[in-house]
Write a protein that holds these residues in place. Sequence first.
Motif, short mmCIF file in Angstrom:
data_model
loop_
_atom_site.label_atom_id
_atom_site.label_comp_id
_atom_site.label_asym_id
_atom_site.label_seq_id
_atom_site.Cartn_x
_atom_site.Cartn_y
_atom_site.Cartn_z
N GLU A 30 20.03 38.26 23.86
CA GLU A 30 19.53 39.54 23.34
C GLU A 30 20.52 40.68 23.53
N THR A 31 21.19 40.71 24.70
CA THR A 31 22.13 41.80 24.98
C THR A 31 23.59 41.36 24.88
N GLY A 32 23.83 40.04 24.90
CA GLY A 32 25.19 39.52 24.87
C GLY A 32 25.93 39.70 26.19
N LYS A 33 25.19 39.88 27.28
CA LYS A 33 25.81 40.11 28.59
C LYS A 33 25.36 39.06 29.59
N SER A 34 26.12 38.96 30.69
CA SER A 34 25.78 38.08 31.81
C SER A 34 25.24 38.95 32.94
N TYR A 35 24.22 38.44 33.63
CA TYR A 35 23.56 39.21 34.69
C TYR A 35 23.53 38.43 35.99
N ILE A 36 23.57 39.17 37.09
CA ILE A 36 23.36 38.61 38.41
C ILE A 36 22.18 39.35 39.03
N VAL A 37 21.27 38.59 39.62
CA VAL A 37 20.11 39.15 40.30
C VAL A 37 20.26 38.76 41.76
N TYR A 38 20.14 39.76 42.66
CA TYR A 38 20.46 39.52 44.07
C TYR A 38 19.66 40.45 44.97
N THR A 39 19.77 40.21 46.27
CA THR A 39 19.05 41.00 47.25
C THR A 39 19.83 41.05 48.57
N LYS A 46 6.27 49.30 50.81
CA LYS A 46 5.11 48.43 50.70
C LYS A 46 5.38 47.03 51.25
N GLY A 47 6.61 46.81 51.71
CA GLY A 47 6.95 45.50 52.26
C GLY A 47 7.48 44.51 51.23
N ASN A 48 7.69 44.96 49.98
CA ASN A 48 8.24 44.09 48.95
C ASN A 48 9.76 44.00 49.09
N VAL A 49 10.30 42.80 48.92
CA VAL A 49 11.75 42.63 48.98
C VAL A 49 12.37 43.34 47.78
N ILE A 50 13.43 44.11 48.05
CA ILE A 50 14.11 44.85 46.98
C ILE A 50 15.08 43.91 46.27
N ILE A 51 14.93 43.82 44.96
CA ILE A 51 15.77 42.98 44.11
C ILE A 51 16.67 43.90 43.30
N ARG A 52 17.93 43.53 43.19
CA ARG A 52 18.90 44.32 42.42
C ARG A 52 19.43 43.46 41.28
N ALA A 53 19.93 44.13 40.24
CA ALA A 53 20.52 43.42 39.11
C ALA A 53 21.68 44.22 38.54
N THR A 69 22.68 49.51 31.61
CA THR A 69 22.93 50.76 30.90
C THR A 69 21.75 51.30 30.10
N ASP A 70 20.73 50.49 29.86
CA ASP A 70 19.62 51.02 29.06
C ASP A 70 18.31 50.30 29.39
N ASP A 71 17.23 50.82 28.82
CA ASP A 71 15.90 50.27 29.08
C ASP A 71 15.77 48.83 28.59
N LYS A 72 16.49 48.49 27.53
CA LYS A 72 16.44 47.12 26.99
C LYS A 72 16.90 46.12 28.04
N GLU A 73 17.99 46.45 28.75
CA GLU A 73 18.49 45.56 29.79
C GLU A 73 17.48 45.42 30.93
#
Length: 107
Positions: A30-39, A46-53, A69-73
């Motif tokens: 959809e965006t043509g990009k590669s993503y990494i999701v990490y913590t 609230k005790g939820n683990v924070i996830i970053r991307a 860079t945008d809401d779509k991502e």
Amino acid sequence: MNMEDAKFVVKDENGEEKEFYKLFTFDSDETGKSYIVYTDNSTDEKGNVIIRANTYDPSGEDLSLKPLTDDKEWKVIENILISTQEQLREEMAKEGSNNEEDGNTSN
């Protein structure tokens, strides 16, 4: 993958090293990009683990992480996280019912 294999270090804007753990990576058609999701396993109020991307260069030529860079991502990331969470819940439910059938309950 064990947690040690998933560990990576990033220097922040002050040059301080921060340790993170890669949860998963994926490419978006959809965006043509590669993503990494990490913590870093920190939690919010609230005790939820924070996830970053971030976006990243899978070839390894550019080692910097780039911001979304945008809401779509953000929507792409959110949909992946929801899907992953649902899959994990289903797997945990299956494991729980398999353990009960085998008489292997651990309470």
